[in-house]
Design a protein around this motif. Structure first.
Motif, PDB file in Angstrom:
ATOM      1  N   LEU A 291       0.831  -1.205   0.000  1.00 39.55           N
ATOM      2  CA  LEU A 291       0.000   0.000   0.000  1.00 39.55           C
ATOM      3  C   LEU A 291       0.869   1.259   0.000  1.00 39.55           C
ATOM      4  CD1 LEU A 291      -2.748  -1.088   2.568  1.00 39.55           C
ATOM      5  CD2 LEU A 291      -3.079  -0.706   0.112  1.00 39.55           C
ATOM      6  N   ASP A 292       1.931   1.246   0.798  1.00 38.11           N
ATOM      7  CA  ASP A 292       2.823   2.402   0.853  1.00 38.11           C
ATOM      8  C   ASP A 292       3.458   2.682  -0.506  1.00 38.11           C
ATOM      9  OD1 ASP A 292       2.337   2.763   3.542  1.00 38.11           O
ATOM     10  OD2 ASP A 292       4.162   1.740   4.221  1.00 38.11           O
ATOM     11  N   ARG A 293       3.816   1.611  -1.233  1.00 39.21           N
ATOM     12  CA  ARG A 293       4.485   1.771  -2.538  1.00 39.21           C
ATOM     13  C   ARG A 293       3.500   2.028  -3.669  1.00 39.21           C
ATOM     14  NH1 ARG A 293       7.142  -2.666  -0.279  1.00 39.21           N
ATOM     15  NH2 ARG A 293       5.926  -4.112  -1.558  1.00 39.21           N
ATOM     16  N   GLY A 294       2.216   1.964  -3.374  1.00 32.57           N
ATOM     17  CA  GLY A 294       1.215   2.184  -4.403  1.00 32.57           C
ATOM     18  C   GLY A 294       0.959   0.975  -5.280  1.00 32.57           C
ATOM     19  N   LYS A 460      12.478   2.482   7.459  1.00 29.30           N
ATOM     20  CA  LYS A 460      13.107   1.673   6.414  1.00 29.30           C
ATOM     21  C   LYS A 460      13.156   0.180   6.752  1.00 29.30           C
ATOM     22  CE  LYS A 460      16.079   5.306   4.480  1.00 29.30           C
ATOM     23  NZ  LYS A 460      17.464   5.660   4.088  1.00 29.30           N
ATOM     24  N   ILE A 461      12.815  -0.162   7.981  1.00 32.59           N
ATOM     25  CA  ILE A 461      12.945  -1.557   8.423  1.00 32.59           C
ATOM     26  C   ILE A 461      11.659  -2.318   8.153  1.00 32.59           C
ATOM     27  CG2 ILE A 461      13.185  -3.057  10.445  1.00 32.59           C
ATOM     28  CD1 ILE A 461      15.158  -1.071  11.587  1.00 32.59           C
ATOM     29  N   LYS A 462      11.780  -3.458   7.474  1.00 31.18           N
ATOM     30  CA  LYS A 462      10.642  -4.346   7.246  1.00 31.18           C
ATOM     31  C   LYS A 462      10.495  -5.332   8.394  1.00 31.18           C
ATOM     32  CE  LYS A 462       8.861  -7.996   4.228  1.00 31.18           C
ATOM     33  NZ  LYS A 462       9.079  -8.827   3.028  1.00 31.18           N
ATOM     34  N   LYS A 485      13.160  -2.796   3.913  1.00 32.11           N
ATOM     35  CA  LYS A 485      12.025  -2.814   3.004  1.00 32.11           C
ATOM     36  C   LYS A 485      12.483  -2.853   1.553  1.00 32.11           C
ATOM     37  CE  LYS A 485       8.701  -0.429   6.004  1.00 32.11           C
ATOM     38  NZ  LYS A 485       7.884   0.790   6.207  1.00 32.11           N
ATOM     39  N   GLU A 486      11.612  -3.387   0.723  1.00 29.36           N
ATOM     40  CA  GLU A 486      11.893  -3.519  -0.706  1.00 29.36           C
ATOM     41  C   GLU A 486      12.168  -2.151  -1.329  1.00 29.36           C
ATOM     42  OE1 GLU A 486       9.456  -5.104  -4.644  1.00 29.36           O
ATOM     43  OE2 GLU A 486       8.857  -5.771  -2.641  1.00 29.36           O
ATOM     44  N   ASP A 487      13.159  -2.124  -2.228  1.00 27.80           N
ATOM     45  CA  ASP A 487      13.538  -0.902  -2.962  1.00 27.80           C
ATOM     46  C   ASP A 487      13.965   0.222  -2.024  1.00 27.80           C
ATOM     47  OD1 ASP A 487      12.831  -2.174  -5.373  1.00 27.80           O
ATOM     48  OD2 ASP A 487      10.738  -1.535  -5.158  1.00 27.80           O
ATOM     49  N   THR A 488      14.598  -0.157  -0.916  1.00 25.14           N
ATOM     50  CA  THR A 488      15.047   0.832   0.069  1.00 25.14           C
ATOM     51  C   THR A 488      16.514   0.577   0.391  1.00 25.14           C
ATOM     52  OG1 THR A 488      12.842   0.916   1.053  1.00 25.14           O
ATOM     53  CG2 THR A 488      14.644   1.781   2.373  1.00 25.14           C
ATOM     54  N   ALA A 489      17.268   1.656   0.562  1.00 21.32           N
ATOM     55  CA  ALA A 489      18.677   1.549   0.959  1.00 21.32           C
ATOM     56  C   ALA A 489      18.825   2.054   2.389  1.00 21.32           C
ATOM     57  CB  ALA A 489      19.561   2.352   0.016  1.00 21.32           C
ATOM     58  N   CYS A 490      19.691   1.411   3.145  1.00 20.15           N
ATOM     59  CA  CYS A 490      19.888   1.808   4.532  1.00 20.15           C
ATOM     60  C   CYS A 490      21.317   1.477   4.949  1.00 20.15           C
ATOM     61  CB  CYS A 490      18.893   1.083   5.435  1.00 20.15           C
ATOM     62  SG  CYS A 490      18.942   1.589   7.172  1.00 20.15           S
ATOM     63  N   THR A 491      21.893   2.299   5.790  1.00 20.23           N
ATOM     64  CA  THR A 491      23.264   2.072   6.254  1.00 20.23           C
ATOM     65  C   THR A 491      23.279   1.778   7.746  1.00 20.23           C
ATOM     66  OG1 THR A 491      23.673   4.393   6.803  1.00 20.23           O
ATOM     67  CG2 THR A 491      24.103   3.697   4.520  1.00 20.23           C
TER      68      THR A 491
END
Length: 550
Positions: A291-294, A460-462, A485-491
């Motif tokens: 839903l968030d990604r549409g 950003k965390i799934k 989360k999908e299609d997300t970058a995190c360090t």
């Protein structure tokens, strides 16, 4: 009264109404296809299959199963295992076993061949009823399993080492089996512990436990005859089956859905007019992410009738529910806490009226008592952390063939759950963590669930799991396995900065970006993570290092 009497009543009152629907939106009906026919199917052209039975047919199928088992010498106290994926045959077979006076023994469909044999031996199973997907695993042990046991196959093209259920049951009467009365004090089922802390234990329940679970579910969620329950989790697990039994009590319809993708779930709710949906945390997270990604749009579905979403089987981050309510503000919400030793979910439940207490597991369920004790078994003052104990008509009789393990958790009618909890000033219980999962770092107790709940707030965390890793100085260090989360970058730096809100000793000292494994009932598989990243892995690396030095 035993739960079979609800089935008999429903067949009389609602005989022509649909009781169960099996729905598989992702696969064609291959039950009568050859492998050649199956291989020629194009995935975008097949029609998904849908099967249904009425309450009267449900009752007839259960009776045929019972009469078949009686003809083959199965009687009161015998144990009959079920090893099948969710399907339209599952529940009629389960009730057929109960109708004979035998004990139903559902097997986890993830068991490998060795675990199947281990559980069959532990529970002293005399019959194993299995489906097509398990031919290989049963065949591996066929010689050992068939010694003193009857192997019954549910499906087409029966293997040579088993007997065909459909061929045998076709000639059996559909009338109620002629057996001595079955009471609440008779043994009804053996369920296995999830095995997240070692080999599964066989949990023995009387019929009163099954009836208690059914009545409790109906009361907790105010289930009516008009409700339609969506069942996705595996029926071998107490959670799925006893949540469904709320529908059994009122003669309501249920959908057995094969598929957990967000679009499949919403499409099923829409097309089947589902009103009650029980989700596991990962599925709810996936729906929210889509839903968030549409990728999903609520206006594409008919969802106005969906009145209740509830979650159980694992701790539920409060941030998840707040997120859910933004998309589904009209939904009632409930969470349920329980163990297979307490006949599944509900010995503690939040209650649909207590959404203001989201984050708590709730208050004692229908006919249950709770208390929190210290290591000496003495109740702790309200607000302090201790072990949660529960008492009620759904407590197991024992761990079958394991007196020592039984004595460790059953004391004066109280079940010691192994879960650490606290009670707030309003009487609500909050789960802190598994007793065995507590991390002791530098003399401080760290409860992973608290850290996991905090990290779930990071956008950003799934998914996240926190474990302890060995450390020479501190004993253990807090380690977070984080799935982004999908299609997300995190360090790692972003995570460290976010965790500055935590007390220093609670901050994860190590971050690992990786998938978070969960079992079929949604619980994090922490033994698997410890093996990958914890003590076992550390020792193995030390040995490899020493060998390289030599």
């Amino acid at each position: 009264m035993p739960v079979m009497e609800y089935l008999e009543r429903n067949a009389k009152l609602y005989g022509d109404e649909v009781a169960l629907v099996e729905l598989n939106p992702t696969e064609p009906d291959t039950r009568r296809m050859s492998w050649k026919e199956y291989s020629l199917i194009e995935s975008d052209t097949f029609a998904p299959y849908r099967r249904e039975i009425t309450w009267s047919v449900f009752e007839e199928k259960a009776n045929r199963c019972a009469n078949l088992l009686l003809q083959r010498g199965v009687g009161k106290g015998d144990k009959v295992a079920i090893l099948m994926y969710n399907c339209l045959e599952w529940l009629p077979i389960y009730f057929g076993i109960l109708k004979t006076g035998a004990i139903a023994v559902p097997f986890n469909f993830r068991y490998d061949a060795g675990e199947i044999f281990y559980c069959a031996e532990l529970a002293e199973v005399s019959v194993i009823i299995f489906g097509p997907k398990f031919i290989g695993r049963i065949e591996t042990n066929a010689e050992r399993l068939s010694k003193g046991r009857l192997l019954i196959y549910v499906g087409d093209n029966c293997p040579s080492f088993a007997e065909s259920y459909h061929l045998m049951v076709a000639d059996c009467p559909s009338t109620k089996p002629n057996v001595p009365p079955i009471t609440d004090d008779d043994f009804g089922a053996i369920y296995f512990s999830s095995g997240t802390t070692g080999f599964p234990k066989a949990i023995l329940h009387k019929h009163r436990s099954l009836t208690q679970a059914a009545k409790m579910e109906q009361k907790h969620h105010a289930t009516t005859h008009e409700d339609v329950f969506l069942c996705i989790p595996p029926l071998y697990h107490t959670g799925a089956k006893f949540h469904w039994m709320g529908s059994l009590v009122v003669g309501g319809k249920a959908i057995l859905l094969k598929g957990t993708k967000p679009d499949i779930i919403l499409q099923t709710v829409s097309q089947e007019h589902c009103t009650i949906v029980w989700l596991l945390v990962p599925w709810a997270q996936d729906i929210l992410g889509a839903l968030d990604r549409g990728q999903l749009k609520l206006e594409d579905y008919e969802l106005a009738q969906w009145r209740l979403m509830h979650i159980g089987a694992q701790p539920v981050p409060s941030s998840l529910i707040r997120h859910w309510k933004k998309y589904f503000p009209h939904h009632a919400y409930d969470t349920n806490y329980g163990l297979s030793e307490s006949t599944g979910p509900g010995c503690v439940h939040l209650g649909m009226e207590n959404i203001h207490k989201v984050g708590a597991i709730g208050v004692p369920g229908y006919r249950w008592e709770c208390k929190i004790v210290d290591s000496n078994g003495q109740e702790v003052p309200r607000g302090e952390v201790g072990e949660l104990c529960v008492k009620g008509p759904g407590v197991m009789t024992c761990y079958y063939n394991n007196e020592q393990a039984t004595a460790e958790v059953l004391r004066n009618g109280w079940l010691f759950t192994g879960d650490m909890a606290r009670q707030d000033e309003d009487g609500f219980y909050f789960l802190v963590d598994r007793k065995k999962d507590v991390i002791v770092s530098g003399g401080e107790n760290i409860y992973p669930v608290q850290i996991e709940d905090f990290l779930h707030k990071f956008a950003k965390i799934k998914d996240v799991a926190v474990i302890g890793m060995p450390d020479k100085r501190l004993g253990e260090i807090c380690t977070a396995i984080i799935e982004i989360k999908e299609d997300t970058a995190c360090t790692e730096a972003e995570i460290d900065e976010f965790c500055l809100e935590l007390p220093r000793y609670k901050r994860p000292k190590k971050i690992i970006f990786a998938p978070v494994p969960r079992n079929a009932t949604g619980k994090i598989e922490k033994p698997k993570l410890r093996k990958l990243y914890g003590a076992d892995n550390l020792v193995a690396k030390q040995v490899e290092s020493e060998e390289e030095c030599v």
